[in-house]
Design a protein around this motif. Structure first.
Motif, PDB file in Angstrom:
ATOM      1  N   ALA A  83       0.825  -1.201   0.000  1.00 45.57           N
ATOM      2  CA  ALA A  83       0.000   0.000   0.000  1.00 45.57           C
ATOM      3  C   ALA A  83       0.859   1.250   0.000  1.00 45.57           C
ATOM      4  O   ALA A  83       1.964   1.256   0.540  1.00 45.57           O
ATOM      5  CB  ALA A  83      -0.905   0.001   1.229  1.00 45.57           C
ATOM      6  N   PHE A 106      -5.034   5.607   2.773  1.00 44.13           N
ATOM      7  CA  PHE A 106      -4.411   4.933   1.633  1.00 44.13           C
ATOM      8  C   PHE A 106      -4.555   5.822   0.408  1.00 44.13           C
ATOM      9  O   PHE A 106      -5.579   6.466   0.210  1.00 44.13           O
ATOM     10  CB  PHE A 106      -5.078   3.590   1.341  1.00 44.13           C
ATOM     11  N   GLY A 108      -5.099   5.338  -3.237  1.00 46.55           N
ATOM     12  CA  GLY A 108      -5.518   4.241  -4.104  1.00 46.55           C
ATOM     13  C   GLY A 108      -5.865   3.012  -3.267  1.00 46.55           C
ATOM     14  O   GLY A 108      -5.813   3.029  -2.040  1.00 46.55           O
ATOM     15  N   LYS A 109      -6.222   1.956  -3.951  1.00 48.23           N
ATOM     16  CA  LYS A 109      -6.586   0.723  -3.263  1.00 48.23           C
ATOM     17  C   LYS A 109      -5.329  -0.037  -2.871  1.00 48.23           C
ATOM     18  O   LYS A 109      -4.442  -0.242  -3.700  1.00 48.23           O
ATOM     19  CB  LYS A 109      -7.425  -0.173  -4.172  1.00 48.23           C
TER      20      LYS A 109
END
Length: 143
Positions: A83, A106, A108-109
């Motif tokens: 991540a 975060f 993005g994923k």
């Protein structure tokens, strides 16, 4: 931690399939996450720190799924996490710790990869004999 996760599991429990879903045990193991790199950006109002995290852990995480008279214990194994984590410190101020708030998120994923294994499944027909270990992909329970 278990008490805080049980309501979340109950919220996302498949209502028609499972009568109860709860945490059985949580231990994240002894392998720490690693930092693959980081970047920091500072403006007059805030400091933003982006951290590239990677974790290939050896956790012992068990979830208990109740289906009528049968209980299934599912174990999470081979957990990996990658991540980009952002820490924002804002606003800057003149008093220690020199910022008014901190947020962690975060960007993005995150990539989360794991195996989910179910064991100790008792058949309602042959209650005296547990079935062999059954490997299950993610959160799909096959009986």
């Amino acid at each position: 931690m278990i008490q805080s996760l049980d309501p979340l599991l109950e919220k996302f429990r498949p209502k028609g399939l499972l009568s109860k879903l709860q945490m059985g045990h949580i231990d994240f193991g002894d392998i720490p996450p690693t930092i693959d790199g980081f970047q920091a950006h500072t403006t007059e109002k805030e400091t933003v720190i982006d951290i590239h995290l990677h974790w290939s852990g050896n956790p012992d995480i068990r979830v208990l799924a109740h289906m009528g008279f049968t209980q299934v214990e599912a174990s999470v194994t081979n957990l990996q996490l990658r991540a980009l984590t952002r820490i924002t410190l804002a606003p800057h101020c003149l008093v220690w710790p020199c910022f008014g708030s901190m947020s962690v998120s975060f960007v993005g994923k995150p990539l989360v990869d794991f195996n989910l294994k179910a064991a100790k499944i008792l058949s309602l027909i042959h209650i005296s004999e547990p079935t062999r270990l059954l490997s299950i992909s993610y959160a799909v329970f096959c009986l």
